[in-house]
Write an enzyme that holds these catalytic residues in place. Structure first.
Site, PDB file in Angstrom:
ATOM      1  CG  ASP B  60       1.767 -11.791   0.444  1.00  0.00           C
ATOM      2  OD1 ASP B  60       1.584 -10.651   1.222  1.00  0.00           O
ATOM      3  OD2 ASP B  60       1.698 -11.526  -0.865  1.00  0.00           O
ATOM      4  CD  GLU B  62       0.213 -10.296  -4.216  1.00  0.00           C
ATOM      5  OE1 GLU B  62      -0.398  -9.172  -4.896  1.00  0.00           O
ATOM      6  OE2 GLU B  62       1.131 -10.286  -3.342  1.00  0.00           O
ATOM      7  CG  HIS B 210       3.946  -5.995  -5.927  1.00  0.00           C
ATOM      8  ND1 HIS B 210       3.113  -5.556  -4.675  1.00  0.00           N
ATOM      9  CD2 HIS B 210       4.682  -4.879  -5.989  1.00  0.00           C
ATOM     10  CE1 HIS B 210       3.259  -4.543  -4.342  1.00  0.00           C
ATOM     11  NE2 HIS B 210       4.320  -3.883  -4.880  1.00  0.00           N
ATOM     12  CG  ASP B 215       4.955  -9.377  -1.904  1.00  0.00           C
ATOM     13  OD1 ASP B 215       5.955  -8.935  -2.249  1.00  0.00           O
ATOM     14  OD2 ASP B 215       3.846  -8.609  -2.175  1.00  0.00           O
TER      15      ASP B 215
END
Lengths: 645, 249
Positions: B60, B62, B210, B215
């Site tokens: 994942d 960000e 988050h 995540d």
């Protein structure tokens, strides 16, 4: 990679016993060896007889059941494990084939620690060694589910408030072994002389083969010879009490007490296989209990005016309480309380009838029966809970209908009032015989019940269940049997009603998660409470009731219903016995809680704080809830099937 | 199902054909060892073996925002899944310096403040490390095109070719496994395939939502469910999984 990057996982593992003993750094290293696995509901994670576990599993969410498969294809539930608990340790450490089967009861997410790393921890940390070798012992112990050991593990001042020493006293330990015997031809005077010389209160009269025929006691001598005028030279056989009540030496003191109360005797012969071993008397029991229960029940029989009732109630309650405190099986506790309550009710009925007659209201205009409903009807009212009762009488000719109905209603109201002052409170939703709807003639009762079943009625559904637990207490027996027969017939014609009744539970599922939270949260202050009645007894009793009604069983008590259901093959023998244990355990726990609250001067309720339970009790409670969940699943399936059919 | 089998196989065949063509084009050229390794990413996949027997890396990213053309990566988080289990010890987690200020809106989402990333390395360096972590494993991401786009920007900039690994998309798996058939995309109920919606559906507790790593873990746990779901339907092969969840490029 230094610090483990997901602190929440580490925090979770940190709270799991015995991982809580690890230092910060080692904990991080251990977590880094773990894997997260997912097991869908129903998956067999470790197969009994299969290879040993390859990892130690720590449950993050969901629960598993640990079972021991039986030869005949059944299984014994050994344990239910939930959040923060582990499985797989036993076979992993033993390295042999798995003894227990582990199955996901719900979807399970687990942290797995590989075998090598786990063994290393066990080798290096005494806390791990202690914990996991204990869990092995615990598993094996749980298999030998002996109800007698449930409470023995508790420490002093155990939460159940039962003195283990007392609870476990057996007849064999308390009885008199120096028994005086004689044959039936012995003259009474000779028998009395022997009794005086040996300083005993009774002589057992035996037949030629040594089997007990009867018993001659001090009371018999007083009542039948001195006061009754029997000839002192007459043979004992003519004066003795018989048949002689006997009891097994392994029976609990409690059971002996109940036998004495039931048959209103002061002595029991202790025998095994027809062989006389000793005698146990009211006095012997008094040594253990400090009071003689038979006497109190006798007092009840001796009352002649309603005013005296209050006094007896005051004397009766402490004795009942003391007996409950003594412990014993739930069955015996309930039987004992029912015996007391039924006698009290019958006495109140008798006195009230006399009172009405003396006030010029006349005698009962027709035969009638007093119906106990709800827990009283099930013979399960161990505690002074809400009254639920009714009165059914024969049909009256039209010209006497009004006056007769009024007479019964007066009787109902007075009895209900007296029961209330004897400690059975009136509750807002309770049906009682002082309400015209529950004090009717036979045909009206049939109409009411049939309307209810055909759902024509005005009766609110949630209260419908306990109504069907009716049982006649005082008066004529035929009424209850007749009503039962009509109910069964009406239910057969309206299967839909049972399906609705099955779904009626004011409750969703037994709160396993509740206990689970507790496990995770044991360090903190946990204030939540668990309602034993609402979450435990009510759904269990209701589920069993629905099955019993479906089968048209006459029995009203939950334990009897279970037995009959198992006999008919509606539920398996194993399942029935699991439910029996669950019912018994929760009942005992509830009685104990109630007495505890009373002793502390608090308002008794059915709530427990899980934190206050011993580990054994928590485990039992968890198991009980699991069984209740199964019962619910079974009901849901059954009635789904019926809707399809 | 015959068509499906073809599709699963076809997708991999196409990817392999492109991969071969790429290798042919790059033959004899001197390459970064990580780039060279990535070229072999499709070599060990066995279509008819259970998906469970393969190795996956669930990632994942960000970012500073949702516009792949404008926005930059601020952190990378990834877990390795082997034998259907999420390995807690094989984790990739690092912040990246996007080389510019982080918009306030994104700070609100992932709680990465400018101070934290000033010491961080630039995204391309972090990403090359991640490439080493990924190796030849199958890449899994939630809404994979987004993550793959960012990665390919670095890949193309550094090596001149896109990421070669097989990519599975958990949104795609959700769409094909959980939603009703919707070949024309008229229902657009993709919200049901959001990470939060799936976590709720599967009752997966997301420890740190988050964050890239939180995540990634949630995605890995959801991916675990999809794998089990396919197995329970007798469709546990890698071929089936590619058919249902292979990234639609």
């Amino acid at each position: 990679m230094g610090e483990f990057p997901l602190p929440r996982i580490k925090d979770f593992i940190r709270r799991v016993t015995p991982f809580d003993t690890l230092g910060e750094e080692e904990l991080g290293a251990v977590v880094a060896h773990m894997e997260i696995a997912y097991f869908p509901r129903g998956e067999v994670i470790i197969r009994a007889g299969g290879p040993p576990a390859t990892d130690l599993a720590i449950i993050q969410s969901g629960s598993v059941k640990v079972t021991l498969p039986e030869m005949e294809g059944g299984e014994i539930l050994v344990d239910i494990r939930g959040e923060g608990e582990t499985f797989g340790a036993v076979s992993l450490l033993q390295g042999s084939q798995a003894l227990f089967e582990v199955t996901a009861r719900e979807d399970v997410i687990a942290f797995l620690l590989p075998a090598a790393k786990f063994r290393e921890l066990v080798d290096r940390h005494p806390a791990f060694k202690r914990h996991f070798s204990f869990s092995l012992a615990r598993n094996l112990q749980a298999v030998q589910r002996n109800p007698a050991t449930w409470f023995a593990t508790g420490h002093q001042g155990d939460a159940l408030g039962l003195d283990a020493q007392l609870a476990r006293s057996q007849v064999g330990e308390l009885m008199t072994t120096h028994v005086l015997t004689c044959n039936p031809d012995t003259p009474v005077r000779e028998a009395a002389r022997q009794m005086t010389r040996r300083r005993v209160g009774s002589v057992v009269v035996c037949g030629s083969e040594g089997h007990p025929l009867g018993i001659l006691t001090d009371t018999d001598l007083r009542a039948r010879v001195l006061a009754g005028g029997a000839d002192p030279e007459a043979p004992v056989g003519e004066v003795m009490s018989r048949p002689v009540r006997s009891i097994h030496p392994k029976a609990f003191a409690f059971e002996a007490m109940l036998e004495m109360i039931r048959h209103r005797v002061h002595h029991l012969v202790v025998s095994e296989g027809g062989r006389l071993l000793g005698v146990i008397s009211d006095h012997d029991l008094r040594v253990v209990t400090g009071a003689a229960p038979v006497g109190v029940v006798r007092d009840l029989d001796k009352i002649h005016s309603p005013d005296e009732l209050e006094l007896v109630h005051q004397r009766l309650d402490p004795v009942l309480e003391m007996l409950l405190r003594l412990g014993g099986s739930a069955q015996y506790m309930l039987d004992l309380a029912t015996e007391f309550n039924d006698r009290l009710t019958a006495k109140i009925l008798e006195l009230t009838e006399l009172e009405m007659e003396s006030q010029g209201l006349g005698r009962a205009p027709a035969t009638y029966a007093w119906l106990a409903l709800g827990s009283a009807g099930r013979r399960e009212q161990a505690l002074r809970t809400c009254q639920m009762n009714g009165l059914v009488h024969d049909e009256l000719p039209p010209q006497r209908r009004e006056a007769g109905g009024k007479w019964f209603l007066t009787l109902g109201s007075r009895v209900v009032e007296r029961l209330a002052s004897a400690g059975f409170p009136l509750c807002p939703e309770g049906q009682v015989a002082s309400q015209p709807a529950w004090c009717q003639d036979r045909l009206a009762w049939v109409r009411t019940l049939e309307d209810l079943i055909a759902e024509r009625g005005v009766c609110v559904m949630p209260q419908a269940g306990p109504l069907f637990d009716f049982r006649a207490v005082g008066g004529s027996d035929g009424f209850a049997a007749y009503l039962r027969q009509r109910v069964t017939k009406a239910l057969e014609e309206n299967r839909r009603f049972l399906a609705r009744l099955a779904r009626l539970l004011p409750y969703s599922r037994a709160p396993l998660g509740f206990l689970r939270d507790y496990v995770v949260d044991k360090s903190g202050e946990y204030q939540a409470r668990l309602d034993l009645k609402q979450s435990g007894l009510t759904p269990l009793v209701h589920g069993v009731r629905v099955l019993a009604l479906e089968q048209g069983l006459a029995a009203t008590s939950t334990l009897e219903r279970l037995e009959a259901l198992a006999r008919r093959g509606v539920i398996s023998e194993t399942f029935a016995s699991d439910l029996r244990e669950a019912f018994s355990f929760i009942t005992l726990l509830r009685i104990a809680r109630h007495l505890e609250a009373r002793a502390a001067g608090l308002e008794p309720d059915a709530q427990v704080v899980p934190a206050s339970l011993s580990p054994v009790q928590r485990k039992m409670l968890k198991d009980s809830f699991a069984v209740i969940n199964e019962l619910q699943d079974l009901l849901a399936r059954r009635h789904q099937d019926q809707r399809v059919a | 199902m015959a068509e499906g089998f073809q599709t699963g196989g076809l997708r991999l065949s196409l990817a392999r054909a492109r991969n071969r063509w790429l290798r042919f084009r790059l033959r004899g050229r001197e390459l970064d060892p990580r780039a060279r390794a990535n070229l072999g990413a499709l070599d060990n996949l066995r279509l008819d073996e259970p998906a469970r027997s393969h190795r996956f890396v669930v990632v994942d990213l960000e970012t500073t925002g949702l516009d792949p053309n404008k926005d930059r990566v601020v952190s990378v988080g990834a877990f390795r899944v082997v034998g259907g289990r999420v390995r807690l010890g094989e984790v990739f987690s690092e912040l990246c310096n996007p080389g510019r200020d982080i918009p306030v809106e994104s700070i609100k989402v992932h709680a990465i403040v400018p101070d934290m990333i000033h010491q961080a390395r630039p995204a391309w360096e972090v990403f090359l490390d991640f490439l080493g972590f990924l190796g030849r494993d199958i890449l899994v991401a939630h809404f994979a095109p987004f993550d793959v786009y960012f990665m390919n920007r670095v890949m193309k900039g550094q090596f001149g070719f896109p990421l070669q690994n097989l990519v599975l998309d958990t949104v795609e798996l959700c769409r094909t496994l959980l939603l009703k058939p919707d070949p024309y995309g008229v229902y657009l109920d993709f919200k049901k395939c959001g990470l939060d919606a799936l976590a709720e559906l599967f009752e997966v507790e997301v420890p740190e939502r988050h964050t890239a790593l939180g995540d990634a873990l949630a995605t890995a746990l959801i991916f675990q469910r999809f794998m089990q779901k396919l197995e329970s339907q007798g469709r546990g092969s890698l071929r089936e999984m590619i058919m249902l969840g292979g990234m639609v490029a």
